[in-house]
Design an enzyme around this catalytic site. Structure first.
Site, PDB file in Angstrom:
ATOM      1  N   GLY A  38     -23.516  55.926   4.753  1.00 49.67           N
ATOM      2  CA  GLY A  38     -22.261  55.297   5.201  1.00 49.67           C
ATOM      3  C   GLY A  38     -21.061  56.053   4.667  1.00 49.67           C
ATOM      4  N   HIS A  39     -21.091  56.311   3.355  1.00 51.93           N
ATOM      5  CA  HIS A  39     -20.015  57.129   2.769  1.00 51.93           C
ATOM      6  C   HIS A  39     -20.003  58.513   3.414  1.00 51.93           C
ATOM      7  CE1 HIS A  39     -21.136  54.399  -0.732  1.00 51.93           C
ATOM      8  NE2 HIS A  39     -19.862  54.137  -0.590  1.00 51.93           N
ATOM      9  N   LYS A 151     -17.372  48.358   7.913  1.00 52.13           N
ATOM     10  CA  LYS A 151     -18.316  47.427   7.307  1.00 52.13           C
ATOM     11  C   LYS A 151     -17.583  46.405   6.455  1.00 52.13           C
ATOM     12  CE  LYS A 151     -21.835  46.772   4.069  1.00 52.13           C
ATOM     13  NZ  LYS A 151     -21.319  46.660   2.713  1.00 52.13           N
TER      14      LYS A 151
HETATM   15  P1  AMP Z   1     -17.843  51.290  -1.527  1.00 56.02           P
HETATM   16  O1  AMP Z   1     -18.301  52.475  -2.309  1.00 56.02           O
HETATM   17  O2  AMP Z   1     -18.914  50.314  -1.226  1.00 56.02           O
HETATM   18  O3  AMP Z   1     -16.586  50.673  -2.082  1.00 56.02           O
HETATM   19  O4  AMP Z   1     -17.427  51.862  -0.105  1.00 56.02           O
HETATM   20  C1  AMP Z   1     -16.515  52.929   0.020  1.00 56.02           C
HETATM   21  C2  AMP Z   1     -16.124  53.040   1.463  1.00 56.02           C
HETATM   22  O5  AMP Z   1     -17.283  53.299   2.259  1.00 56.02           O
HETATM   23  C3  AMP Z   1     -15.497  51.745   2.003  1.00 56.02           C
HETATM   24  O6  AMP Z   1     -14.405  52.085   2.847  1.00 56.02           O
HETATM   25  C4  AMP Z   1     -16.624  51.138   2.786  1.00 56.02           C
HETATM   26  O7  AMP Z   1     -16.189  50.304   3.848  1.00 56.02           O
HETATM   27  C5  AMP Z   1     -17.329  52.365   3.324  1.00 56.02           C
HETATM   28  N1  AMP Z   1     -18.730  52.052   3.664  1.00 56.02           N
HETATM   29  C6  AMP Z   1     -19.673  51.504   2.863  1.00 56.02           C
HETATM   30  N2  AMP Z   1     -20.831  51.325   3.540  1.00 56.02           N
HETATM   31  C7  AMP Z   1     -20.610  51.755   4.801  1.00 56.02           C
HETATM   32  C8  AMP Z   1     -21.414  51.825   6.000  1.00 56.02           C
HETATM   33  N3  AMP Z   1     -22.679  51.401   6.021  1.00 56.02           N
HETATM   34  N4  AMP Z   1     -20.840  52.338   7.109  1.00 56.02           N
HETATM   35  C9  AMP Z   1     -19.552  52.754   7.103  1.00 56.02           C
HETATM   36  N5  AMP Z   1     -18.755  52.727   6.023  1.00 56.02           N
HETATM   37  C10 AMP Z   1     -19.264  52.227   4.884  1.00 56.02           C
END
Ligand code: AMP
Length: 287
Positions: A38-39, A151
């Protein structure tokens, strides 16, 4: 090739001032690490649309409403740096907590009704902490553009509104949710699931798709639609639906009847892991 890793704000500012003087377009992808596909999608998008790509990796204590969630949050820094390197990141910003918060901040970003529903109702202080660290990162990096995943739809709506309200001159780009083959939204928290829990985890996405399907066929009564969707979550002791709501895509306010585009969002506890997801809904005839 190892990626440039900076921990100190002043050092990062100095490094980026060179890029800015050279006229480079700077992109920021803020993350909490434990990087996954995702990242990776955010980094790919950003890489294609900028000259200097900055990824931040910071598990922000301010946005955790539960100490156990913060303690158990996965930390995989070496693998994260490798992934940044493989995605062409120019600079990683990996500040220690004391660099971001030398003392407890006395000024934070307050979120009005955008944070009242969905996750905001169940995670007191979460969005305030998230918006505060994002605004700090925006001021530290001063990118031209920043990328966020759909997400976390409520987070994205809050950030879009925050840059409007504070006149922050940064373009905000939303990136569609990346999923596993069975539909489960990829999340750093998925790695905490046991094999049995992993099998049950896609039931949230299935329930959200059921809502989108009913709305596409013309259903309009929100209470009836969400009741049926909640009943579709398997009756298992390890599953507990925290919420499943249909809201306005921009204001994140609950709807009672469907008359245009909307968002269905939910949070499901799978054992001791809390998963969130959302799907956009369109009534018949709208595209
Ligand atoms: P996090 O590390 O969980 O704070 O996420 C960092 C960024 O990655 C945030 O903008 C999330 O929305 C994005 N993100 C996390 N998981 C996904 C995913 N499965 N698909 C798209 N973006 C994602």
């Amino acid at each position: 090739v190892s990626v440039e890793r900076i921990e100190i704000i002043a050092t990062l500012r100095e490094r980026l001032s060179r890029s800015k003087k050279a006229g480079e377009r700077i992109a920021l992808v803020p993350t909490m690490g434990a990087l996954h596909r995702g990242h990776g999608r955010l980094l790919e998008r950003a890489r294609a649309e900028c000259d200097c790509l900055v990824a931040s990796i910071f598990v922000n204590p301010l946005q955790f409403d539960r100490q156990d969630d913060l303690d158990r949050y996965p930390r995989t820094l070496e693998a994260d740096l490798d992934m940044c390197s493989a995605h062409g990141v120019n600079v990683t910003f990996v500040p220690p907590a004391a660099e971001m918060y030398p003392s407890k901040p006395l000024c934070t970003v307050a979120i009005a009704e955008l944070g009242d529903h969905l996750c905001g109702r169940y995670r007191p202080g979460h969005f305030q902490g998230m918006a505060t660290v994002v605004l700090k990162l925006f001021d530290i990096v001063q990118p031209h553009v920043a990328y966020f995943g759909e997400k976390d739809a409520q987070q994205l709506a809050i950030i879009r509104r925050m840059v409007d309200d504070f006149n922050v001159p940064i373009a905000i780009e939303g990136v569609p949710t990346v999923r596993e083959e069975d539909g489960l939204a990829i999340s750093s928290r998925n790695q905490r699931l046991s094999a049995d829990e992993r099998k049950l985890a896609p039931s949230l996405y299935r329930a959200l798709c059921m809502v989108a399907g009913e709305i596409a066929k013309g259903a309009t009564d929100v209470q009836a639609i969400t009741r049926r969707a909640a009943a579709a979550i398997p009756d298992q002791p390890s599953l507990r639906l925290e919420y499943l709501d249909i809201v306005d895509t921009r204001t994140m306010q609950p709807l009672t009847t469907i008359a245009g585009p909307s968002l269905v969002a939910g949070a499901l506890w799978v054992g001791t892991t809390r998963l969130i997801d959302n799907v956009r809904c369109l009534p018949p005839g709208e595209s």
